[in-house]
Every structure is written in structure tokens, then in C-alpha cells.
Motif scaffolding. Sequence first.
Motif, PDB file in Angstrom:
ATOM      1  N   THR B 179       8.350  -4.409  14.681  1.00  0.00           N
ATOM      2  CA  THR B 179       6.917  -4.724  14.659  1.00  0.00           C
ATOM      3  C   THR B 179       6.287  -3.830  13.608  1.00  0.00           C
ATOM      4  O   THR B 179       6.666  -2.678  13.464  1.00  0.00           O
ATOM      5  N   LEU B 180       5.319  -4.384  12.888  1.00  0.00           N
ATOM      6  CA  LEU B 180       4.668  -3.610  11.827  1.00  0.00           C
ATOM      7  C   LEU B 180       3.214  -3.339  12.212  1.00  0.00           C
ATOM      8  O   LEU B 180       2.514  -4.231  12.686  1.00  0.00           O
ATOM      9  N   TYR B 181       2.777  -2.111  12.033  1.00  0.00           N
ATOM     10  CA  TYR B 181       1.378  -1.753  12.261  1.00  0.00           C
ATOM     11  C   TYR B 181       0.769  -1.364  10.935  1.00  0.00           C
ATOM     12  O   TYR B 181       1.349  -0.578  10.191  1.00  0.00           O
ATOM     13  N   GLY B 182      -0.415  -1.913  10.649  1.00  0.00           N
ATOM     14  CA  GLY B 182      -1.052  -1.665   9.358  1.00  0.00           C
ATOM     15  C   GLY B 182      -0.541  -2.655   8.323  1.00  0.00           C
ATOM     16  O   GLY B 182       0.409  -3.403   8.572  1.00  0.00           O
ATOM     17  N   ASP B 183      -1.197  -2.675   7.163  1.00  0.00           N
ATOM     18  CA  ASP B 183      -0.824  -3.640   6.114  1.00  0.00           C
ATOM     19  C   ASP B 183       0.083  -2.986   5.089  1.00  0.00           C
ATOM     20  O   ASP B 183      -0.058  -1.814   4.790  1.00  0.00           O
ATOM     21  N   LYS B 184       0.973  -3.810   4.537  1.00  0.00           N
ATOM     22  CA  LYS B 184       1.800  -3.326   3.432  1.00  0.00           C
ATOM     23  C   LYS B 184       0.900  -3.211   2.215  1.00  0.00           C
ATOM     24  O   LYS B 184       0.454  -4.213   1.674  1.00  0.00           O
ATOM     25  N   ALA B 185       0.625  -1.992   1.808  1.00  0.00           N
ATOM     26  CA  ALA B 185      -0.251  -1.825   0.643  1.00  0.00           C
ATOM     27  C   ALA B 185       0.597  -1.574  -0.592  1.00  0.00           C
ATOM     28  O   ALA B 185       1.325  -0.596  -0.660  1.00  0.00           O
ATOM     29  N   GLU B 186       0.502  -2.477  -1.563  1.00  0.00           N
ATOM     30  CA  GLU B 186       1.249  -2.325  -2.817  1.00  0.00           C
ATOM     31  C   GLU B 186       0.349  -1.624  -3.831  1.00  0.00           C
ATOM     32  O   GLU B 186      -0.874  -1.694  -3.733  1.00  0.00           O
ATOM     33  N   GLY B 187       0.973  -0.995  -4.806  1.00  0.00           N
ATOM     34  CA  GLY B 187       0.204  -0.412  -5.899  1.00  0.00           C
ATOM     35  C   GLY B 187      -0.537   0.833  -5.457  1.00  0.00           C
ATOM     36  O   GLY B 187      -1.327   0.821  -4.523  1.00  0.00           O
ATOM     37  N   ARG B 188      -0.250   1.951  -6.078  1.00  0.00           N
ATOM     38  CA  ARG B 188      -0.881   3.200  -5.676  1.00  0.00           C
ATOM     39  C   ARG B 188      -1.391   3.912  -6.915  1.00  0.00           C
ATOM     40  O   ARG B 188      -0.918   3.692  -8.009  1.00  0.00           O
ATOM     41  N   SER B 189      -2.360   4.775  -6.704  1.00  0.00           N
ATOM     42  CA  SER B 189      -3.048   5.313  -7.879  1.00  0.00           C
ATOM     43  C   SER B 189      -2.810   6.802  -8.086  1.00  0.00           C
ATOM     44  O   SER B 189      -3.497   7.415  -8.865  1.00  0.00           O
ATOM     45  N   TYR B 190      -1.872   7.410  -7.375  1.00  0.00           N
ATOM     46  CA  TYR B 190      -1.699   8.861  -7.503  1.00  0.00           C
ATOM     47  C   TYR B 190      -0.826   9.227  -8.706  1.00  0.00           C
ATOM     48  O   TYR B 190      -1.159   8.918  -9.837  1.00  0.00           O
ATOM     49  N   SER B 191       0.318   9.872  -8.501  1.00  0.00           N
ATOM     50  CA  SER B 191       1.125  10.255  -9.669  1.00  0.00           C
ATOM     51  C   SER B 191       2.242   9.251  -9.899  1.00  0.00           C
ATOM     52  O   SER B 191       2.636   8.537  -8.983  1.00  0.00           O
ATOM     53  N   PRO B 192       2.783   9.234 -11.137  1.00  0.00           N
ATOM     54  CA  PRO B 192       3.940   8.366 -11.372  1.00  0.00           C
ATOM     55  C   PRO B 192       5.152   8.884 -10.607  1.00  0.00           C
ATOM     56  O   PRO B 192       5.183  10.043 -10.191  1.00  0.00           O
ATOM     57  N   ARG B 193       6.147   8.028 -10.436  1.00  0.00           N
ATOM     58  CA  ARG B 193       7.378   8.414  -9.753  1.00  0.00           C
ATOM     59  C   ARG B 193       8.041   9.563 -10.508  1.00  0.00           C
ATOM     60  O   ARG B 193       8.002   9.593 -11.742  1.00  0.00           O
TER      61      ARG B 193
END
Lengths: 152, 344
Positions: B179-193
Motif C-alpha cells: 500500500t502506498l501513502y502519499g503521492d509519488k513526486a517526480e522531479g526535485r529541486s535540491y542538489s544534483p545526484r
Amino acid sequence: MAEAVEVRKVAQESGEFEPKIVAFLCKWCSSAGSDLAGVSRLQYPSNAVPITVPCSGSVSPIYILSAFNKGADGVLVSGCHPGDCHYLKGNFFARRRIYLVQKLLQFIGVEPNRFRMSWVSAAEGTKYAQVIADFVKDLKPLGPHGKLGAKR
Amino acid sequence: MVAIEDIRARARTLLESGEVRAVLGYQRGSAGTLAEPAFLTEPQQAASLVWDPTCIHNLALYLVNEKKRQRTQRSNDKRPLAVVAKGCDSRALVVLLQENHIDRSEVVILGVSCEGGGVIDPRKLTRALAGRAATTVAMDGADAIRVGTASGETTLPASELLADRCLECARAYPELYDTLYGDKAEGRSYSPRFAALNTVAEKPLDERRAYWNAHFERCIRCYACRAVCPMCYCDECVVDSTEFVVTPNTSADEKANRIRWIQRSPDASESAMYHLVRAMHLAGRCIDCAECERVCPVNIPVRLLNNVLEREALEAFEYVPGTDPGLPSLISSFRDGDPNDFVR
């Protein structure tokens, strides 16, 4: 053997740095290649201590790290050419693993020239002599390695 | 938004129905702000579950430990464990499944998405608050964290508080879940990998050596990094050979000639060897939960050693750990196109 000791003694007396190399040679190709270099009476530096292993794929990263940890100046892993492995795919596994070890060693500040991999077949006595000669030539300017993580 | 009530309700139903043996989750800790791992066995305990950016621990570890413990127990309770899993925890579970260390039927995964956020780094929090103790920590949108202290609430930018691994995380949602809680959020704005890795990797060789020498010299060999790692589940570790049993009949020769790959003395070279061997053993398995770095009492950046191999695995072998339980492991597979030009 006695001759090799003699050569080393001469080198030590002349004050030149002689690197210690630990060479992991696969039983089927590189070890036979080093034999061929010997029976062909090829002249090459006597700095490498050969350790015969069943396959280059059997060389665990811990062998390599342990050699450096115990004071080797350079480590060589040598196996059959890709496709020629006696166990069919051992050297392919080795290639991937050794690549990772190499990157890791470089990351913590070990000079790239201290660790090397080569493909030497049983017929390539001259290539084996060349690999060792090149390795020694590249190691000499680097000086002694000390140990992993040791101050220099 | 992750509704904690939903997770609690699910945990309660699972425990009430007896479907699972226990639920592994997070509860309010008794010391400090951080949440602590909770091991729930009764339905009424479900109300104590929490979810906020202080839920740092990788709970896959407790699944592994419980499996180890159960082997020595008499009970043959074969019911699964339910685990609350963040993105990184779920990837750890994927690797454990991939290695057949656990079976899919042994675990019920309550996947929780970080929803573009992540978990805090306790060291960064202490620094940001200049020593004041935080009482509450909560996400405030995707880019801010609300921190409550005894003297009032402050809102700090998320990039200052989140753990390095969370700043670099590209997939802050569970990979595998029931079961999944919360949405899968793609794309992030912090630092690069690999941002933290690159700051060290870009230094010249000499500086890199000095950097790691200093760290390896400080290592006290407490093995906390090994103890906290969900992937370090070997019964016998190369650094402490428990298999060598000394009996009255063991000769001095045998004792002297036993193989010691790594000495116990915390000498820089031996410590370097320990860390490198651990990094190699985690090549293609480490899912970058950075627990090793968090628990290190002398602040050695252990995570970077795993990161460097993770980056090589990605760049040279296009291998991303923890994505697919059916994938062969990095070290036990090869392709014809693997790099070959480094070989002479």
C-alpha cells in the motif's frame, strides 16, 4: 632465483628504488605466459612476485587490498584474453570487479599507475615481459607506496 | 500529503486480523526530537505511529535483524512483518529480495512517499538551531521545514536541514509496496545526484589522499557502520573471524598462522582496508540510505565510498541498485560492452 636476489642486491646498493609488485596470474594463461617468458630467456625486471590463482575471476578484491595493506608498491592482475577463459566467463566477471576496485583505489588517493590489469595469453611470453617492464618503469618515479592510508 | 491516520488504521487492521506478526514503524522518541523505530505487536499500539522528517532510520535493518533472531528462536511463527518503508528503505528491501535473503511473502510493505521532501540530518539541525533543542519538525510545503523549539517556531529552508542523501535523491518514493501513502513526486529541486561525492572526487590526487588519510586515522573501528547497514547481514564478517575457535588443543602454530585479512588495531592502513572491503561488498547493493554516515561517531564520510561505486555502476555498467528484484546483481553479471580499455 639466486640471480634475481643478486640483481636486487646490486640495485639496492646503487640506491635506486626497486618497487615490490604482487602479480596475480591466472593459472591457464598469464602464469603459463610468465613461464614462457622464463624459458625463452627473456630479460625483464625481477620485481614482480607471481601468485598463481585458478582464474582472474577468483581474485577477490580483498587480495588486492591486502597486498597494498601489507606493503606492495604495485599490484597486477593478469588473466586470459576475453573469450579465452578456461572457465568460459571468469575473466568477464574479473574485468567488472577490477574496474570497480581500481576506481575505488583512485578515489581514496592511490595513484592510478599502482594498480593494473592485463590480458596475457599462454603464448605471449614477450607481452608478459613487456607488461612487467612497463609496470616497473611507471612505478619507479612514484616511489614507495607505504601502505593504504599511510602518510607520505 | 501523507495521512498518518491511514498508516495507523492499516497497521491496526493488520495486527487485529493477525495477518502480520508485528508492524515496524516509527514512534515519538523518548530522547530528543528524532523519531525512533517502533516494533508494534498489539493493535492498540498502532496509534503511536508517526511520520515526519525525523523518521530517519532504515527499517529494512530490523527486518534483517528479526530474521537473524528468529533463526535462533523456537517459535515457528511464519507470519510476515509489516514495514513502513520510505523510498530508500523500499530499495533496500528490493536488494534483499534480489539476493533471496528475504521472500516477498515474509514482508508487507507500507510504502510512504517522501513527496519531494526527505528526512533531516540531525547534525545540520543542531547547527541550524545553534544548540537549542527542537521539539517538533515538520515539512512546510516542499522547500521549507517548520521547526518548533521551546522559544517558538521557525521555518527554515529544506535544503539547509535535509540529509545530503535526501537532497541528492532522485526517487523519493517507494519502489515496491503493498500500500502506498502519499503521492509519488517526480522531479526535485535540491542538489544534483552525487553532489557531495563530486566535491571530494574533484580534488587533486594528493589532497584526496590527505583527506582520506585523516579520516581513516580517526576511525575507531566501532563497526557501527556495519551494524546499522541492512546489507551487512553476513554471519561471519571478514574483520572478526568467529569461525576460528581456540580450544585447548589449538596449537601455537595454528594460532600464529591463521589468516588475518584485516588486523583489529585501528591503524590507518587497516582501517582503510576495512572501509574499502565494506565498500566493495556493497558495490551494486548499497541503496544510499546513508545510515553508515549518520551513525559514525567520528564523522567519517563513509557514504562517499559507497557513492563512488554507485556512480561507477551507473556510468560504466548502467546499473541502478534497488530497482528490480529480478535483476542479476552487479558483480555476478557482465556484458560484452563493459569497459575494456583500462586493461593492458
